[in-house]
Design a protein around this motif. Structure first.
Motif, mmCIF file in Angstrom:
data_model
loop_
_atom_site.group_PDB
_atom_site.id
_atom_site.type_symbol
_atom_site.label_atom_id
_atom_site.label_comp_id
_atom_site.label_asym_id
_atom_site.label_seq_id
_atom_site.Cartn_x
_atom_site.Cartn_y
_atom_site.Cartn_z
ATOM 1 N N SER A 245 -3.426 3.884 -3.232
ATOM 2 C CA SER A 245 -3.298 2.693 -4.074
ATOM 3 C C SER A 245 -3.093 1.483 -3.185
ATOM 4 O O SER A 245 -2.325 1.522 -2.223
ATOM 5 C CB SER A 245 -2.103 2.832 -5.020
ATOM 6 O OG SER A 245 -2.310 3.899 -5.906
ATOM 7 N N PHE A 246 -3.804 0.394 -3.503
ATOM 8 C CA PHE A 246 -3.699 -0.841 -2.746
ATOM 9 C C PHE A 246 -3.133 -1.936 -3.633
ATOM 10 O O PHE A 246 -3.422 -1.986 -4.818
ATOM 11 C CB PHE A 246 -5.084 -1.283 -2.250
ATOM 12 C CG PHE A 246 -5.695 -0.331 -1.266
ATOM 13 C CD1 PHE A 246 -5.439 -0.469 0.081
ATOM 14 C CD2 PHE A 246 -6.517 0.699 -1.695
ATOM 15 C CE1 PHE A 246 -5.998 0.403 0.999
ATOM 16 C CE2 PHE A 246 -7.077 1.574 -0.790
ATOM 17 C CZ PHE A 246 -6.823 1.426 0.565
ATOM 18 N N ASN A 247 -2.383 -2.819 -3.054
ATOM 19 C CA ASN A 247 -1.863 -3.981 -3.763
ATOM 20 C C ASN A 247 -2.923 -5.080 -3.681
ATOM 21 O O ASN A 247 -2.758 -6.082 -2.980
ATOM 22 C CB ASN A 247 -0.535 -4.435 -3.150
ATOM 23 C CG ASN A 247 0.112 -5.525 -3.959
ATOM 24 O OD1 ASN A 247 -0.251 -5.745 -5.122
ATOM 25 N ND2 ASN A 247 1.053 -6.218 -3.371
ATOM 26 N N ALA A 248 -4.041 -4.843 -4.351
ATOM 27 C CA ALA A 248 -5.173 -5.775 -4.333
ATOM 28 C C ALA A 248 -5.964 -5.585 -5.617
ATOM 29 O O ALA A 248 -5.880 -4.543 -6.264
ATOM 30 C CB ALA A 248 -6.065 -5.514 -3.124
ATOM 31 N N SER A 249 -6.768 -6.580 -5.945
ATOM 32 C CA SER A 249 -7.597 -6.478 -7.146
ATOM 33 C C SER A 249 -8.706 -5.449 -6.937
ATOM 34 O O SER A 249 -9.097 -5.148 -5.808
ATOM 35 C CB SER A 249 -8.225 -7.839 -7.479
ATOM 36 O OG SER A 249 -9.204 -8.169 -6.497
ATOM 37 N N VAL A 250 -9.212 -4.916 -8.031
ATOM 38 C CA VAL A 250 -10.323 -3.960 -7.971
ATOM 39 C C VAL A 250 -11.513 -4.594 -7.262
ATOM 40 O O VAL A 250 -12.163 -3.962 -6.422
ATOM 41 C CB VAL A 250 -10.716 -3.496 -9.396
ATOM 42 C CG1 VAL A 250 -11.988 -2.686 -9.366
ATOM 43 C CG2 VAL A 250 -9.578 -2.708 -10.027
ATOM 44 N N ASN A 251 -11.796 -5.861 -7.557
ATOM 45 C CA ASN A 251 -12.933 -6.545 -6.929
ATOM 46 C C ASN A 251 -12.779 -6.634 -5.417
ATOM 47 O O ASN A 251 -13.741 -6.448 -4.677
ATOM 48 C CB ASN A 251 -13.132 -7.933 -7.518
ATOM 49 C CG ASN A 251 -13.650 -7.877 -8.937
ATOM 50 O OD1 ASN A 251 -14.255 -6.901 -9.352
ATOM 51 N ND2 ASN A 251 -13.399 -8.933 -9.690
ATOM 52 N N LEU A 252 -11.574 -6.927 -4.938
ATOM 53 C CA LEU A 252 -11.345 -7.039 -3.501
ATOM 54 C C LEU A 252 -11.490 -5.683 -2.806
ATOM 55 O O LEU A 252 -12.091 -5.587 -1.737
ATOM 56 C CB LEU A 252 -9.965 -7.630 -3.233
ATOM 57 C CG LEU A 252 -9.631 -7.962 -1.789
ATOM 58 C CD1 LEU A 252 -10.645 -8.945 -1.209
ATOM 59 C CD2 LEU A 252 -8.233 -8.534 -1.704
ATOM 60 N N MET B 74 0.848 -1.170 0.000
ATOM 61 C CA MET B 74 0.000 0.000 0.000
ATOM 62 C C MET B 74 0.893 1.233 0.000
ATOM 63 O O MET B 74 1.848 1.321 0.754
ATOM 64 C CB MET B 74 -0.890 -0.041 1.238
ATOM 65 C CG MET B 74 -1.767 1.141 1.404
ATOM 66 S SD MET B 74 -3.011 0.989 2.707
ATOM 67 C CE MET B 74 -2.071 0.501 4.103
ATOM 68 N N LYS B 75 0.578 2.159 -0.856
ATOM 69 C CA LYS B 75 1.325 3.407 -0.942
ATOM 70 C C LYS B 75 0.722 4.432 0.009
ATOM 71 O O LYS B 75 -0.450 4.335 0.367
ATOM 72 C CB LYS B 75 1.275 3.946 -2.368
ATOM 73 C CG LYS B 75 1.957 3.041 -3.375
ATOM 74 C CD LYS B 75 1.873 3.631 -4.750
ATOM 75 C CE LYS B 75 2.517 2.688 -5.762
ATOM 76 N NZ LYS B 75 2.419 3.205 -7.114
ATOM 77 N N PRO B 76 1.500 5.441 0.417
ATOM 78 C CA PRO B 76 0.948 6.489 1.288
ATOM 79 C C PRO B 76 -0.219 7.204 0.600
ATOM 80 O O PRO B 76 -0.264 7.320 -0.618
ATOM 81 C CB PRO B 76 2.121 7.448 1.499
ATOM 82 C CG PRO B 76 3.345 6.651 1.178
ATOM 83 C CD PRO B 76 2.918 5.638 0.147
ATOM 84 N N ALA B 77 -1.137 7.676 1.398
ATOM 85 C CA ALA B 77 -2.294 8.393 0.866
ATOM 86 C C ALA B 77 -1.881 9.762 0.350
ATOM 87 O O ALA B 77 -0.988 10.396 0.888
ATOM 88 C CB ALA B 77 -3.353 8.555 1.956
ATOM 89 N N GLU B 78 -2.550 10.191 -0.720
ATOM 90 C CA GLU B 78 -2.400 11.546 -1.245
ATOM 91 C C GLU B 78 -3.663 12.293 -0.861
ATOM 92 O O GLU B 78 -4.772 11.837 -1.136
ATOM 93 C CB GLU B 78 -2.267 11.526 -2.768
ATOM 94 C CG GLU B 78 -1.053 10.794 -3.284
ATOM 95 C CD GLU B 78 -1.066 10.712 -4.805
ATOM 96 O OE1 GLU B 78 -1.670 11.595 -5.472
ATOM 97 O OE2 GLU B 78 -0.488 9.760 -5.330
ATOM 98 N N VAL B 79 -3.519 13.439 -0.218
ATOM 99 C CA VAL B 79 -4.674 14.206 0.243
ATOM 100 C C VAL B 79 -4.670 15.565 -0.437
ATOM 101 O O VAL B 79 -3.644 16.235 -0.505
ATOM 102 C CB VAL B 79 -4.641 14.380 1.780
ATOM 103 C CG1 VAL B 79 -5.843 15.181 2.255
ATOM 104 C CG2 VAL B 79 -4.581 13.028 2.467
ATOM 105 N N GLY B 80 -5.850 15.955 -0.937
ATOM 106 C CA GLY B 80 -5.999 17.253 -1.581
ATOM 107 C C GLY B 80 -7.290 17.921 -1.140
ATOM 108 O O GLY B 80 -8.208 17.274 -0.648
#
Length: 81
Positions: free
Chosen positions: A19-26, A1-7
């Motif tokens: 961004s997560f290291n997982a499938s879109v479905n999961l 998992m990458k750090p969150a980007e906040v705007g």
């Protein structure tokens, strides 16, 4: 998992991208299954989520209430999707 980007695109909006290291479905399942949402929203010791309900369609809603024993506080909301 990458750090969150906040705007903050406006005074009334906050956008969080992660961004997560997982499938879109999961990832979709984690956001739309009340049991999974309750699990990841209460990962902090002392927190519970006695209410977690949702209907995942246009015009649906999400309702949640979180509680913590550490601050003796309850939080709750009901939103339209």
């Amino acid at each position: 998992m990458k750090p969150a980007e906040v705007g903050t695109p406006s005074e009334r909006e906050v956008v969080v991208k992660r961004s997560f290291n997982a499938s879109v479905n999961l990832v979709w399942q984690a956001y739309t299954d009340p049991a999974l949402m309750r699990r990841w929203l209460t990962a902090i010791p002392g927190w519970s989520m006695p209410v977690c309900e949702m209907t995942t369609h246009v015009g649906g809603s999400i309702a949640g209430a979180g509680e913590t024993t550490r601050m003796a506080r309850s939080l709750g909301s009901r939103e339209r999707c």
